[in-house]
Design a protein around this motif. Structure first.
Motif, mmCIF file in Angstrom:
data_model
loop_
_atom_site.group_PDB
_atom_site.id
_atom_site.type_symbol
_atom_site.label_atom_id
_atom_site.label_comp_id
_atom_site.label_asym_id
_atom_site.label_seq_id
_atom_site.Cartn_x
_atom_site.Cartn_y
_atom_site.Cartn_z
ATOM 1 N N VAL A 39 0.793 -1.232 0.000
ATOM 2 C CA VAL A 39 0.000 0.000 0.000
ATOM 3 C C VAL A 39 0.831 1.291 0.000
ATOM 4 O O VAL A 39 0.485 2.249 -0.676
ATOM 5 N N CYS A 40 1.906 1.318 0.747
ATOM 6 C CA CYS A 40 2.588 2.592 1.001
ATOM 7 C C CYS A 40 3.833 2.783 0.133
ATOM 8 O O CYS A 40 4.273 3.912 -0.094
ATOM 9 N N LEU A 75 -3.738 7.858 8.817
ATOM 10 C CA LEU A 75 -4.093 6.712 7.978
ATOM 11 C C LEU A 75 -5.603 6.608 7.765
ATOM 12 O O LEU A 75 -6.062 6.288 6.670
ATOM 13 N N GLN A 97 -6.569 5.551 4.262
ATOM 14 C CA GLN A 97 -6.330 4.114 4.149
ATOM 15 C C GLN A 97 -7.319 3.341 5.020
ATOM 16 O O GLN A 97 -7.005 2.288 5.563
ATOM 17 N N LEU A 100 -8.235 -0.479 5.135
ATOM 18 C CA LEU A 100 -7.443 -1.481 5.856
ATOM 19 C C LEU A 100 -8.136 -1.824 7.175
ATOM 20 O O LEU A 100 -8.833 -0.988 7.755
ATOM 21 N N ILE A 105 -3.735 -1.733 9.976
ATOM 22 C CA ILE A 105 -3.251 -0.383 10.293
ATOM 23 C C ILE A 105 -2.280 -0.441 11.472
ATOM 24 O O ILE A 105 -1.199 0.158 11.442
#
Ligand code: HEC
Length: 134
Positions: A39-40, A75, A97, A100, A105
């Motif tokens: 994701v990051c 997040l 995000q 998630l 997370i």
């Protein structure tokens, strides 16, 4: 003699309690790295160094090492404030995000808090759950 026995008892219970906690932290970091790589990584890069003028680094960042709630909310809600991060501005916005899970997370944040020269305490799924409710 009795004190010695007591001391041994305390020390062994401390040691056996410390091991699972350490193992749990290591497992969270390992899972978090998987989330990070999915994701990051495209924005913050594998070494957490970011991309100049676009995406900020996560290395020695006051957000990463700082207040857990503030970090969790970055997040959950994304981050688009045009604030200077270590004196630099970044043109991209960080997308929320919140898709998630609490566990993902917690894991990814525990991972970044224990990588890229950062050293900060673990974040637990309960911490994320509390922030999500508000
Ligand atoms: C689309 C690119 C993108 C993705 C994907 C992304 N970020 Fe970001 N992130 C940014 C940008 C851009 C900022 C700064 C926003 C600003 O300055 O307004 C930022 C800011 C941050 C910050 C606060 C500033 C700092 O440097 O410490 C943290 C922490 C962070 N992101 C962590 C993450 C984590 C963890 C993930 C993966 C779950 C992630 N980001 C995914 C682009 C991204």
């Amino acid at each position: 003699m009795r004190y010695l026995f007591f001391l041994v008892l305390v020390l062994t219970s401390l040691a056996t309690n410390a091991q699972p906690a350490k193992a749990a932290l290591q497992q969270s970091i390992t899972r978090g790295k998987i989330v990070y790589n999915q994701v990051c990584i495209s924005c913050h890069q594998a070494d957490g160094g970011g991309v100049p003028n676009m995406n900020p680094p996560l290395i020695k960042s006051k957000w990463v090492d700082g207040d857990k709630k503030v970090l969790i909310n970055i997040l959950l809600n994304g981050f688009s404030e045009k604030v200077a991060i270590d004196g630099d501005y970044y043109s991209n916005n960080m997308p929320a995000q919140s898709q998630l899970t609490d566990q993902q997370i917690a894991d990814v944040l525990t991972y970044i808090r224990n990588s890229f020269e950062n050293k900060a305490s673990a974040i637990l799924p309960q911490n994320v759950k509390t922030c999500r409710k508000k």
